[in-house]
Motif scaffolding. Structure first.
Motif, PDB file in Angstrom:
ATOM      1  N   ASP A   1       0.833  -1.201   0.000  1.00  0.00           N
ATOM      2  CA  ASP A   1       0.000   0.000   0.000  1.00  0.00           C
ATOM      3  C   ASP A   1       0.867   1.249   0.000  1.00  0.00           C
ATOM      4  OD1 ASP A   1       0.759   0.326   2.659  1.00  0.00           O
ATOM      5  OD2 ASP A   1      -1.236   0.943   3.305  1.00  0.00           O
TER       6      ASP A   1
ATOM      7  N   LYS B   1       1.072   4.780   1.742  1.00  0.00           N
ATOM      8  CA  LYS B   1       0.482   5.405   2.923  1.00  0.00           C
ATOM      9  C   LYS B   1       0.515   6.928   2.904  1.00  0.00           C
ATOM     10  CE  LYS B   1       0.829   1.882   6.521  1.00  0.00           C
ATOM     11  NZ  LYS B   1       1.904   0.911   6.221  1.00  0.00           N
TER      12      LYS B   1
ATOM     13  N   GLY C   1      -4.443   6.596   5.984  1.00  0.00           N
ATOM     14  CA  GLY C   1      -4.811   5.182   6.132  1.00  0.00           C
ATOM     15  C   GLY C   1      -4.342   4.345   4.956  1.00  0.00           C
TER      16      GLY C   1
ATOM     17  N   PHE D   1      -2.389  -9.833   9.395  1.00  0.00           N
ATOM     18  CA  PHE D   1      -1.851  -8.956   8.351  1.00  0.00           C
ATOM     19  C   PHE D   1      -0.442  -8.630   8.828  1.00  0.00           C
ATOM     20  CE2 PHE D   1      -2.853  -4.152   7.194  1.00  0.00           C
ATOM     21  CZ  PHE D   1      -1.585  -3.953   6.701  1.00  0.00           C
TER      22      PHE D   1
ATOM     23  N   ASN E   1      -0.968  -6.929  12.308  1.00  0.00           N
ATOM     24  CA  ASN E   1      -2.324  -6.415  12.501  1.00  0.00           C
ATOM     25  C   ASN E   1      -3.219  -7.640  12.558  1.00  0.00           C
ATOM     26  OD1 ASN E   1      -1.894  -3.456  12.218  1.00  0.00           O
ATOM     27  ND2 ASN E   1      -1.118  -4.100  10.235  1.00  0.00           N
TER      28      ASN E   1
ATOM     29  N   ARG F   1      -6.306  -8.114  11.564  1.00  0.00           N
ATOM     30  CA  ARG F   1      -7.451  -7.857  10.687  1.00  0.00           C
ATOM     31  C   ARG F   1      -6.895  -7.701   9.291  1.00  0.00           C
ATOM     32  NH1 ARG F   1      -5.871  -2.799   9.367  1.00  0.00           N
ATOM     33  NH2 ARG F   1      -4.401  -1.944  10.860  1.00  0.00           N
TER      34      ARG F   1
ATOM     35  N   GLY G   1      -6.165  -5.276   5.905  1.00  0.00           N
ATOM     36  CA  GLY G   1      -5.788  -3.875   5.730  1.00  0.00           C
ATOM     37  C   GLY G   1      -6.808  -3.150   4.865  1.00  0.00           C
ATOM     38  N   ASP G   2      -6.783  -1.840   4.963  1.00  0.00           N
ATOM     39  CA  ASP G   2      -7.620  -1.020   4.109  1.00  0.00           C
ATOM     40  C   ASP G   2      -6.717   0.071   3.533  1.00  0.00           C
ATOM     41  OD1 ASP G   2      -9.678   0.258   2.883  1.00  0.00           O
ATOM     42  OD2 ASP G   2     -10.895   0.567   4.673  1.00  0.00           O
ATOM     43  N   PRO G   3      -6.418   0.120   2.270  1.00  0.00           N
ATOM     44  CA  PRO G   3      -7.125  -0.444   1.117  1.00  0.00           C
ATOM     45  C   PRO G   3      -6.623  -1.808   0.605  1.00  0.00           C
ATOM     46  CG  PRO G   3      -5.487   1.077   0.301  1.00  0.00           C
ATOM     47  CD  PRO G   3      -5.338   1.040   1.817  1.00  0.00           C
ATOM     48  N   GLU G   4      -5.770  -2.518   1.351  1.00  0.00           N
ATOM     49  CA  GLU G   4      -5.254  -3.783   0.819  1.00  0.00           C
ATOM     50  C   GLU G   4      -6.375  -4.796   0.527  1.00  0.00           C
ATOM     51  OE1 GLU G   4      -4.134  -2.094   3.389  1.00  0.00           O
ATOM     52  OE2 GLU G   4      -1.959  -2.239   3.612  1.00  0.00           O
TER      53      GLU G   4
HETATM   54  N1  GLY Z   1      -3.429   0.198   5.048  1.00  0.00           N
HETATM   55  C1  GLY Z   1      -2.890  -0.041   6.302  1.00  0.00           C
HETATM   56  C2  GLY Z   1      -3.795  -0.607   7.313  1.00  0.00           C
HETATM   57  O1  GLY Z   1      -4.902  -1.004   7.048  1.00  0.00           O
HETATM   58  O2  GLY Z   1      -3.376  -0.680   8.459  1.00  0.00           O
END
Ligand code: GLY
Ligand code: AMP
Length: 441
Positions: A236, A238, A250, A293, A309, A311, A313-316
Motif C-alpha cells: 500500500d 500510505k 490510512g 496482516f 495487525n 485484521r 488492511g484497508d485499502p489492501e
Molecule cells: N493500510 C494499512 C492498514 O490497514 O493498516
C-alpha cells in the motif's frame, strides 16, 4: 442406523448450509468483504453495521457502532445471524470474540477475528515484539520504556544510529510511529510520548527499535489457530503526496500481488515468519480464528516483521479479496470452525490495483457532505465505497477516504490504467487522488 436416516444425516452434514451474516465496519475494506460475501450462494441475508452508501446497495445497513457489543448481541439474536465478520481492530482489541464465546446465547455464532489475547499482537507493540522474540521471528532489535525509565530510554537512543524509530505501544489510529533523524528531537519526542501523553494512554509505553532500511510489503494470512492459508500479497501507499511524501494516511492505493515478492522471498516469509507465527499462536494457547496482516520490510533479500495487525488492511482488502476465487463464506467458515485444511484456496492470477479518492485536506481537516457523481458510469472497475453515505437519495462524502477504484488486469500497469481512466469519470468537490500508485515498482 437405517439407511434413510444415514442419508438424511449425511445430507444435513455435507450440504453446505446458508446463513445470515453480519459484517462490522464502514470502510472500503468492509464494502469489499460485503461484495464477496454477497456473491456467495452460502449467504442468505447480509447485514453491515454501520456500513456506508456502497454496502447499502448490496446488503442491509444497520445503524449500530462496531464497539456497541450489547446492541450487536441483540441484533445477532433477533436476526438469526450465524457468522460475524469483524473488519476493524478496535472491537477485536476490546474483546468482541470473547464477548461472544463467553455468552450462552451467542457462543454458537461464528466470529471471524481473534480473541482479545490474540488481538494484543496489534493492540500492544511491546507484546508483538515479545511474541516475535519468543518464537524467533525476524524483526528489528528493540527495547521498551515507560515514564519511569525515560532516562534509560534517552541513553538507549544514544547507543543507536539515526534514524530513530519510536512506537507508541497501544493503538494510535496508525499515527503512533515516529521516525526521526535527529537525536535531540528523538529524545524530546520520547519525553512527549512518555511524560506528556502525546498519544494518550497509547504512549504510556514506547518501543524504540532499530531502523530497517528496505522496501515494504504486506502478507495476509487466514488462520484457524492451527492451519493457515497465505492470501495474496499487497503493497500500500500510505503517504498523502506523490513520491511518498507528506503526511501518513490510512492508505492511498494498493497493488496485489507485489511484483518483487517472488517465490524465493515468499518461501522465506512462509518458513521464517508465517509458520512460526501460527505455531507461536498455537503454543501459547491463543484462540485465533481470523486474519493476520503481517507488515514486512525486505532488507536486501531478507524479510523482517515490522508489525502485526489482527485484521485485513484497508485499502489492501480492496485488492486482495477480488483476487480470491474460492467462495469467501466457505473460507471464513473453515477458519472459524478450525477446518481450513479442508478447503483449497484458488487465486486469480491477474493483478489488482486500487486507487483511493479522498476529500481535499485529508488527512488533516476536510469537509463532508459533498455530492459524488459518476459512479454509475464505471463498468470495468469496481468502486468500493469508504467514507460515503446517502443523503436524500444521493451519495455524498462522509469521510477522508471516500472511495477506492479497483481494477484487475494482466499486469499492474494495465490495471492501474483502468483505475485511473475510471477515476476521471467520478467527481466530487475537492476530490484528490495520487496519480503515481506503483511508481516505485
Ligand atoms: N493500510 C494499512 C492498514 O490497514 O493498516
Ligand atoms: P507500523 O505502525 O509499525 O506499521 O509503522 C508505521 C510505518 O513506520 C511502517 O509502515 C514503516 O514504514 C515504518 N517503520 C516501522 N518500523 C520501522 C523500522 N523498524 N524501520 C523502518 N521503518 C519502520
Amino acid at each position: 442406523m437405517g439407511s434413510i436416516y444415514k442419508q438424511l444425516l449425511l445430507q444435513s452434514k455435507f450440504k453446505p448450509s446458508i446463513m445470515n451474516i453480519l459484517v462490522l465496519g464502514s470502510g472500503g475494506r468492509e464494502h469489499a468483504f460485503a461484495y464477496k460475501i454477497a456473491q456467495s450462494s452460502r449467504c442468505e441475508k447480509l447485514f453491515v453495521a454501520p456500513g456506508n452508501a456502497g454496502t447499502d446497495t448490496i446488503a442491509q445497513n444497520v445503524p449500530i457502532g462496531v464497539n456497541d457489543f450489547q446492541a450487536i448481541k441483540e441484533f445477532v439474536k433477533g436476526n438469526d445471524i450465524k457468522m460475524v465478520v469483524v473488519g476493524p481492530e478496535d472491537p477485536l482489541v476490546r474483546g468482541i470474540y470473547d464477548y461472544f464465546s463467553n455468552d450462552e446465547e451467542l457462543k454458537h455464532v461464528l466470529v471471524v477475528g481473534p480473541s482479545q489475547s490474540g488481538a494484543k499482537l496489534e493492540g500492544s507493540k511491546e507484546r508483538a515484539k515479545e511474541f516475535m522474540s519468543n518464537h524467533d521471528i525476524p524483526t528489528a532489535a528493540y527495547q521498551s520504556f515507560t515514564a519511569q525509565t525515560l532516562q534509560e530510554g534517552k541513553s538507549f537512543l544514544e547507543t543507536l544510529e539515526a534514524p530513530y524509530v519510536l512506537k507508541a505501544d497501544g493503538l494510535a489510529a496508525g499515527k503512533g510511529v515516529l521516525i526521526l533523524n535527529d537525536l535531540d528531537e528523538a529524545k524530546s519526542e520520547l519525553e512527549n510520548m512518555l511524560s506528556h501523553s502525546k498519544f494518550g494512554a497509547a504512549s504510556e509505553k514506547v518501543v524504540i527499535e532499530e531502523f530497517l532500511d528496505g522496501i515494504e510489503l504486506s502478507v495476509f494470512v487466514l488462520t484457524d489457530g492451527k492451519n493457515y492459508k497465505v492470501l495474496p500479497t499487497a503493497k500500500d501507499y500510505k503517504r498523502i503526496g506523490e513520491g511518498d511524501t507528506g503526511l501518513n494516511t490510512g492508505g492511498m492505493g494498493a497493488i496485489s500481488p507485489v511484483p518483487f515478492a517472488d517465490a524465493a522471498l515468499m518461501q522465506k516469509i512462509e518458513d521464517r515468519i508465517v509458520k512460526p507465527t501460527v505455531e507461536g499462536i498455537q503454543k501459547e494457547g491463543i484462540d485465533y480464528k481470523g486474519f493476520i496482516f503481517i507488515g514486512l520490510i525486505k532488507v536486501n533479500d531478507e524479510p523482517y516483521v515490522i508489525e502485526y495487525n489482527v485484521r485485513m488492511g484497508d485499502p489492501e482488502t480492496e485488492v486482495v479479496l477480488p483476487r480470491i476465487q474460492t467462495d469467501l463464506v466457505d473460507l471464513l467458515e473453515a477458519a472459524a470452525t478450525q477446518t481450513l485444511d479442508r478447503v483449497s484456496l484458488q487465486i486469480d492470477e491477474r493483478s489488482a490495483t486500487t486507487v483511493m479518492a479522498v476529500s481535499g485536506g485529508y488527512p488533516e481537516a476536510y469537509e463532508k457532505g459533498k455530492e459524488i457523481v459518476g459512479i454509475e458510469r464505471i463498468g470495468n472497475s469496481i468502486v468500493f465505497h469508504a467514507g460515503t453515505s446517502m443523503k436524500e437519495g444521493t451519495v455524498v462524502t462522509n469521510g477522508g477516504r471516500v472511495l477506492a477504484v479497483t481494477s484487475l488486469d494482466s499486469d499492474f500497469r494495465e490495471a492501474l490504467k483502468k483505475s485511473y481512466e475510471n477515476l476521471e469519470e467520478i467527481f466530487f468537490d475537492k476530490m484528490y487522488y495520487r496519480k503515481d500508485i506503483g511508481f516505485d515498482l
